[in-house]
Design a protein around this motif. Structure first.
Motif, PDB file in Angstrom:
ATOM      1  N   LYS A  17      -2.333 -12.469  -5.384  1.00  0.00           N
ATOM      2  CA  LYS A  17      -2.931 -12.989  -4.149  1.00  0.00           C
ATOM      3  C   LYS A  17      -4.448 -12.985  -4.160  1.00  0.00           C
TER       4      LYS A  17
ATOM      5  N   GLY B  25      -3.518 -30.120  -4.491  1.00  0.00           N
ATOM      6  CA  GLY B  25      -4.376 -28.976  -4.190  1.00  0.00           C
ATOM      7  C   GLY B  25      -3.574 -27.773  -3.742  1.00  0.00           C
ATOM      8  N   GLN B  26      -2.591 -28.006  -2.893  1.00  0.00           N
ATOM      9  CA  GLN B  26      -1.735 -26.910  -2.432  1.00  0.00           C
ATOM     10  C   GLN B  26      -0.963 -26.297  -3.595  1.00  0.00           C
TER      11      GLN B  26
ATOM     12  N   GLU C 150      -3.201 -24.090  -5.838  1.00  0.00           N
ATOM     13  CA  GLU C 150      -3.420 -22.789  -5.213  1.00  0.00           C
ATOM     14  C   GLU C 150      -2.184 -21.898  -5.324  1.00  0.00           C
TER      15      GLU C 150
ATOM     16  N   VAL D  31     -10.565 -26.103  -3.966  1.00  0.00           N
ATOM     17  CA  VAL D  31     -10.175 -27.502  -4.115  1.00  0.00           C
ATOM     18  C   VAL D  31     -11.246 -28.346  -3.442  1.00  0.00           C
TER      19      VAL D  31
ATOM     20  N   LYS E 238      -1.906 -18.386  -7.599  1.00  0.00           N
ATOM     21  CA  LYS E 238      -1.607 -17.094  -6.968  1.00  0.00           C
ATOM     22  C   LYS E 238      -0.272 -16.526  -7.459  1.00  0.00           C
TER      23      LYS E 238
ATOM     24  N   ASN F 167     -10.676 -21.235  -0.878  1.00  0.00           N
ATOM     25  CA  ASN F 167      -9.798 -20.125  -0.582  1.00  0.00           C
ATOM     26  C   ASN F 167     -10.193 -18.974  -1.495  1.00  0.00           C
ATOM     27  N   THR F 168     -10.722 -17.909  -0.941  1.00  0.00           N
ATOM     28  CA  THR F 168     -11.284 -16.866  -1.775  1.00  0.00           C
ATOM     29  C   THR F 168     -10.528 -15.573  -1.635  1.00  0.00           C
TER      30      THR F 168
ATOM     31  N   THR G 193      -8.899 -16.501  -6.787  1.00  0.00           N
ATOM     32  CA  THR G 193      -9.737 -17.397  -6.003  1.00  0.00           C
ATOM     33  C   THR G 193      -9.454 -18.838  -6.405  1.00  0.00           C
ATOM     34  N   VAL G 194      -9.269 -19.711  -5.417  1.00  0.00           N
ATOM     35  CA  VAL G 194      -8.999 -21.128  -5.674  1.00  0.00           C
ATOM     36  C   VAL G 194      -9.916 -21.978  -4.806  1.00  0.00           C
TER      37      VAL G 194
END
Length: 338
Positions: free
Chosen positions: A86, A73-74, A77, A92, A81, A32-33, A89-90
């Motif tokens: 927002k 993982g959720q 993230e 997993v 954030k 997730n970037t 960058t994450v």
């Protein structure tokens, strides 16, 4: 984000993983970037700057086919954030308990200038040189759910010894101190070893309880639990209780029992997974109890502690243990898992 599996997103800006050794694992990798990339930091810089913005977090976990790790993982993230905005960058990534795969992931996180690396170690000792290399590069590393050698900045885990103790005390009490028990074991990581140790510590106080098996590795998965328990049911004609090191393997053990039409025993697991909660609440289910963990809370704490260290605030105690609570059929109406 899908609640069952984090999907792969590739070819985006910012913090990207490259050079994984096992391409098949890409199906279990989330990227997730945001628009900003991380900037390189040394240990000296972290100490000197007290208002450093969190830019990038990498999280390498044991197995993203396990819903427990999906939730973690959720949470990593979401917390990253929340703290950094927002554009944080994450990534997993699943190691599938493969040390080489995890080593590459950490090297990639390091090369991509991650501010924080959250590590669920596939091998507590084997990961040591990789952790040392990342630390020399100025990375902050927070071990989560299981310990890791190499000088991690903090370790945040469930009190896994306690999880094994409360689970097997329930077994001993329900058996009134007499019976045959099997332990459905798992990957040889610190958390699993501690759960089994806690269980054995309790059961050793009951001379009339016999542990029939304790070394079968179900890999922490439902399929593994089905496989191991099917073999145990063939080997042992009389089993009174099962301790499974996590809920997926425990649910696999129950499936094996149903297929073999064996109902003489009950199962206790660890996690507090939604599927286990449902099973415990179901009439005639063999699933009797689970020592619930807090994957979301552990993951959030890991990011919080990492961000504190990023800003020069080290924890007073680098080892943080999260207590467990046993959920049984007796308290299922008032106690919830995660």
């Amino acid at each position: 984000m899908n609640t069952k599996r984090i999907s792969l997103i590739v070819g985006m800006l910012g913090f990207a993983v490259v050079g994984c050794t096992n391409g098949a694992q890409n199906d279990n990798t989330a990227i997730n970037t945001g628009t900003n990339t991380a900037i390189n930091t040394s240990a000296e810089t972290l100490t000197a700057i007290g208002n450093k913005k969190l830019r990038a977090v990498g999280f390498t976990v044991g197995d993203l086919s396990n819903p427990f790790f999906v939730v973690m993982g959720q949470a990593v993230e979401a917390e990253a954030k929340r703290i950094g905005g927002k554009d944080v960058t994450v990534i997993v990534a699943s190691s599938a308990y493969d040390l080489n795969q995890q080593a590459n992931q950490i090297e990639n996180f390091t090369a991509a200038n991650a501010d924080i690396i959250v590590l669920n170690a596939a091998d507590k000792s084997g990961i040591k040189p990789i952790v040392e290399n990342a630390k020399r590069a100025g990375r902050i590393i927070i071990a989560v759910d299981t310990g890791a050698e190499g000088g991690v900045d903090a370790t945040i885990t469930t009190n896994n010894v306690q999880a094994g103790e409360v689970s097997c005390k329930y077994i001993a009490d329900r058996l009134k101190g007499k019976g045959n028990v099997v332990i459905v074991n798992g990957p040889p990581v610190d958390s699993v070893i501690q759960r089994v140790s806690g269980c054995e510590n309790v059961l050793s106080k009951y001379p009339d309880i016999k542990i029939l098996s304790k070394n079968q590795n179900a890999e922490g998965s439902r399929d593994g639990g089905l496989r191991v328990m099917s073999d145990l049911l063939t080997t042992f004609p009389k089993i009174d209780a099962v301790f499974a090191i996590n809920d997926p393997s425990g649910l696999g053990a129950e499936l094996a029992a149903n297929q073999a039409q064996r109902k003489e025993f009950f199962i206790v697991g660890v996690d507090g997974a939604p599927e286990a909660i449902t099973a415990i609440a179901t009439k005639n289910s063999l699933y009797a109890a689970t020592a619930t963990q807090n994957p979301r809370g552990m993951a959030q704490k890991a990011v919080q502690v990492g961000n504190d260290i990023l800003n020069g605030r080290k924890p007073s105690n680098p080892t943080i243990l999260i207590p467990v609570k046993l959920i049984t059929k007796n308290n299922i109406s008032t106690e919830k898992g995660w």
